[in-house]
Design a protein around this motif. Structure first.
Motif, short mmCIF file in Angstrom:
data_model
loop_
_atom_site.label_atom_id
_atom_site.label_comp_id
_atom_site.label_asym_id
_atom_site.label_seq_id
_atom_site.Cartn_x
_atom_site.Cartn_y
_atom_site.Cartn_z
N THR A 184 0.84 -1.20 0.00
CA THR A 184 0.00 0.00 0.00
C THR A 184 0.88 1.25 0.00
O THR A 184 0.62 2.21 -0.75
N ARG B 190 -1.13 -1.90 -6.68
CA ARG B 190 -2.49 -2.45 -6.55
C ARG B 190 -2.50 -3.97 -6.71
O ARG B 190 -3.29 -4.66 -6.07
N ALA C 206 -9.92 -8.53 -2.93
CA ALA C 206 -9.64 -7.09 -2.80
C ALA C 206 -10.91 -6.27 -3.02
O ALA C 206 -11.16 -5.30 -2.30
N SER C 207 -11.73 -6.66 -3.99
CA SER C 207 -12.97 -5.94 -4.27
C SER C 207 -13.94 -6.01 -3.10
O SER C 207 -14.73 -5.10 -2.87
N TRP D 108 -8.96 0.71 -2.45
CA TRP D 108 -8.35 -0.13 -3.48
C TRP D 108 -9.21 -0.17 -4.73
O TRP D 108 -10.43 -0.23 -4.67
N GLU D 109 -8.55 -0.14 -5.85
CA GLU D 109 -9.16 -0.41 -7.15
C GLU D 109 -8.06 -0.99 -8.04
O GLU D 109 -6.87 -0.78 -7.76
N TRP E 243 -4.45 -0.27 7.07
CA TRP E 243 -3.80 1.02 6.86
C TRP E 243 -4.06 1.97 8.02
O TRP E 243 -3.37 2.97 8.18
N ILE F 273 -10.94 -4.75 0.66
CA ILE F 273 -10.18 -3.51 0.80
C ILE F 273 -10.63 -2.39 -0.14
O ILE F 273 -10.05 -1.30 -0.13
N ALA F 274 -11.68 -2.63 -0.93
CA ALA F 274 -12.16 -1.58 -1.84
C ALA F 274 -12.63 -0.34 -1.09
O ALA F 274 -12.38 0.79 -1.51
N GLN G 14 -1.25 -5.41 -3.46
CA GLN G 14 -2.25 -5.19 -2.42
C GLN G 14 -3.33 -6.27 -2.50
O GLN G 14 -3.73 -6.84 -1.48
N ALA G 15 -3.80 -6.56 -3.72
CA ALA G 15 -4.82 -7.59 -3.90
C ALA G 15 -4.29 -8.96 -3.48
O ALA G 15 -4.97 -9.73 -2.80
#
Length: 199
Positions: A72, A77, A179-180, A188-189, A101, A183-184, A80-81
């Motif tokens: 992060t 990204r 991730a979607s 996140w994207e 975070w 952490i979205a 992160q995922a």
């Protein structure tokens, strides 16, 4: 779309010994390794370091959270995922992953975890912001061998963050889904790593 295409797995069957342990740990084979396979010696070195980074006495859950904070801070990204997905496999609760975070303020984290995540954050910035105080805090909960484990994870992801962000590695379905979901809401994207086609 990835700037270097991954090789089809069936064309590199001689690398299954390197793929197997990674696939077993992650639940899928990352496209990054299929791209690195264009130079098998590089793939084997990275896969070996990734396995070594998972040894020792620091929990897999904390190592994945360290990797997530590191990724992060670096802005990758793709990683992160992956690290969010790996953290779920290591037993981390979704709420903890989503709040990683916010480790300084969230009551989901212990002081030991905060010290490790703080180092991951500071060491992943450019220029590096790790301080003597970071290590003093770490030593309240970890011995030097465990600190070496934590720094190894941060250093491994220094490489992986640069690799995947530069190559724009295509994201696989499982980490994209995790991730979607997890952490979205924290921002996140997928960015340049795209939306994967169904497996």
């Amino acid at each position: 779309m990835a700037r270097i295409a991954p090789l089809p797995r069936d064309e590199i069957s001689d690398l299954e010994d390197a793929f197997g342990p990674v696939e077993q740990r992650m639940g899928f084979l990352p496209n990054s390794l299929l791209t690195m396979a264009r130079r098998p010696e590089i793939l084997r070195a990275v896969a070996s370091l990734a396995q070594v980074a998972r040894t020792g006495t620091v929990s897999s859950e904390l190592k994945e959270l360290v990797a997530l904070v590191s990724s992060t801070a670096a802005g990758c990204r793709y990683c992160q995922a992956h690290t969010a997905s790996n953290a779920t496999r290591a037993g981390a609760e979704a709420a903890k992953i989503a709040q990683v975070w916010s480790y300084e303020a969230s009551d989901l984290f212990t002081e030991a975890e905060r010290a490790a995540l703080r180092l991951a954050h500071h060491a992943s910035l450019v220029p590096n912001q790790a301080t003597e105080e970071d290590f003093e805090e770490l030593r309240r909960s970890f011995d030097d061998g465990e600190i070496v484990e934590i720094v190894t994870v941060i250093a491994l992801f220094g490489f992986l963050n640069r690799w995947n962000d530069t190559v724009a590695t295509d994201l696989e379905p499982r980490p994209f889904e995790v991730a979607s979901t997890v952490i979205a809401e924290a921002g996140w994207e997928p960015g340049k790593h795209g939306t994967p086609s169904p497996a």
